[in-house]
Design a protein around this motif. Sequence first.
Motif, PDB file in Angstrom:
ATOM      1  N   ASP A  51       0.780  -1.123   0.002  1.00  0.00           N
ATOM      2  CA  ASP A  51      -0.163  -0.006   0.011  1.00  0.00           C
ATOM      3  C   ASP A  51       0.809   1.284  -0.049  1.00  0.00           C
ATOM      4  O   ASP A  51       1.536   1.513   1.030  1.00  0.00           O
ATOM      5  N   TYR A  52       0.868   2.007  -1.286  1.00  0.00           N
ATOM      6  CA  TYR A  52       1.656   3.523  -1.264  1.00  0.00           C
ATOM      7  C   TYR A  52       0.843   4.663  -0.943  1.00  0.00           C
ATOM      8  O   TYR A  52       1.367   5.720  -1.094  1.00  0.00           O
ATOM      9  N   SER A  53      -0.555   4.291  -0.515  1.00  0.00           N
ATOM     10  CA  SER A  53      -1.253   5.660  -0.413  1.00  0.00           C
ATOM     11  C   SER A  53      -0.572   6.439   0.769  1.00  0.00           C
ATOM     12  O   SER A  53       0.249   6.202   1.521  1.00  0.00           O
ATOM     13  N   MET A  54      -1.194   7.693   0.750  1.00  0.00           N
ATOM     14  CA  MET A  54      -0.526   8.697   1.730  1.00  0.00           C
ATOM     15  C   MET A  54      -0.889   8.139   2.915  1.00  0.00           C
ATOM     16  O   MET A  54       0.002   8.685   4.073  1.00  0.00           O
ATOM     17  N   GLU A  55      -2.132   7.607   3.303  1.00  0.00           N
ATOM     18  CA  GLU A  55      -2.612   7.482   4.523  1.00  0.00           C
ATOM     19  C   GLU A  55      -1.652   6.295   5.101  1.00  0.00           C
ATOM     20  O   GLU A  55      -1.384   6.067   6.277  1.00  0.00           O
TER      21      GLU A  55
END
Length: 252
Positions: A51-55
């Motif tokens: 998961d590379y999301s900002m979150e």
Amino acid sequence: MPSSHPVIVFLHGFAESREIWTDFTRGVPTHYRLLTLNLPGHGTNVHAIRDYSMEAQARYVAEQLRQKQVEKALLVCHSMGGYVALAFAERYPDMVAGLVLFHSTALPDTDEKKANRDKNMDFVRRHGVDKFMESFIRPLFAPANRERMLEQRQLLEDIGRATPETTVLGALEAMKTRPDRTNVLKEAAFPVLFIAGKDDVAVTLESLLPQLALPAQSHALLLDSVGHLGYFEEPELTRRAVVDFANGVFGV
């Protein structure tokens, strides 16, 4: 460094690593405890990332700070690092003493920018990261700096080439789909410093200026003949601005 010292956390941008801060942080006073992190998939932090999301990256930063027993810190964040920091501030506002958006923005990608992200991802899939970095880094410098800063450009290209293709693609997709976080600036109980280059093609001054009015405590440094890489293009001015801001944040 004693845990009682005020903490400054440095977050790098897309396809960069903590190495970008090596020279910059040498001039920061020793009464600060400095933490430079490799965000997921970058630098030496290349274990399997799903998961590379900002979150997700914000959760990683929070985990690192808790492991190092840091309760509150000033975040100094370049480009994508600022997107991560805004997600961090949204979820963990009590851990933020202050925020430096170093060529970064709280706005989401425009439709045009999203289309450019898609083009970049397609290029990387077809030609690879090495070829992508040949054209990606140079325009990030202001025109006046592109030929005179060949050593810095080479360093960034080398760091970029060492970034796994899965990270490059994952981070591009995550930046494309990140939400509007201008409310984080509006609701910030901490001071915010914006550092902007007047020749920045990635985060334009036009798009950034309205954001300066959003935080209750807002500071800005706007630089001539600087693009997206002020930590290289104007290291002394930007370092002084960060240190002066930190002194104000922590009452030093």
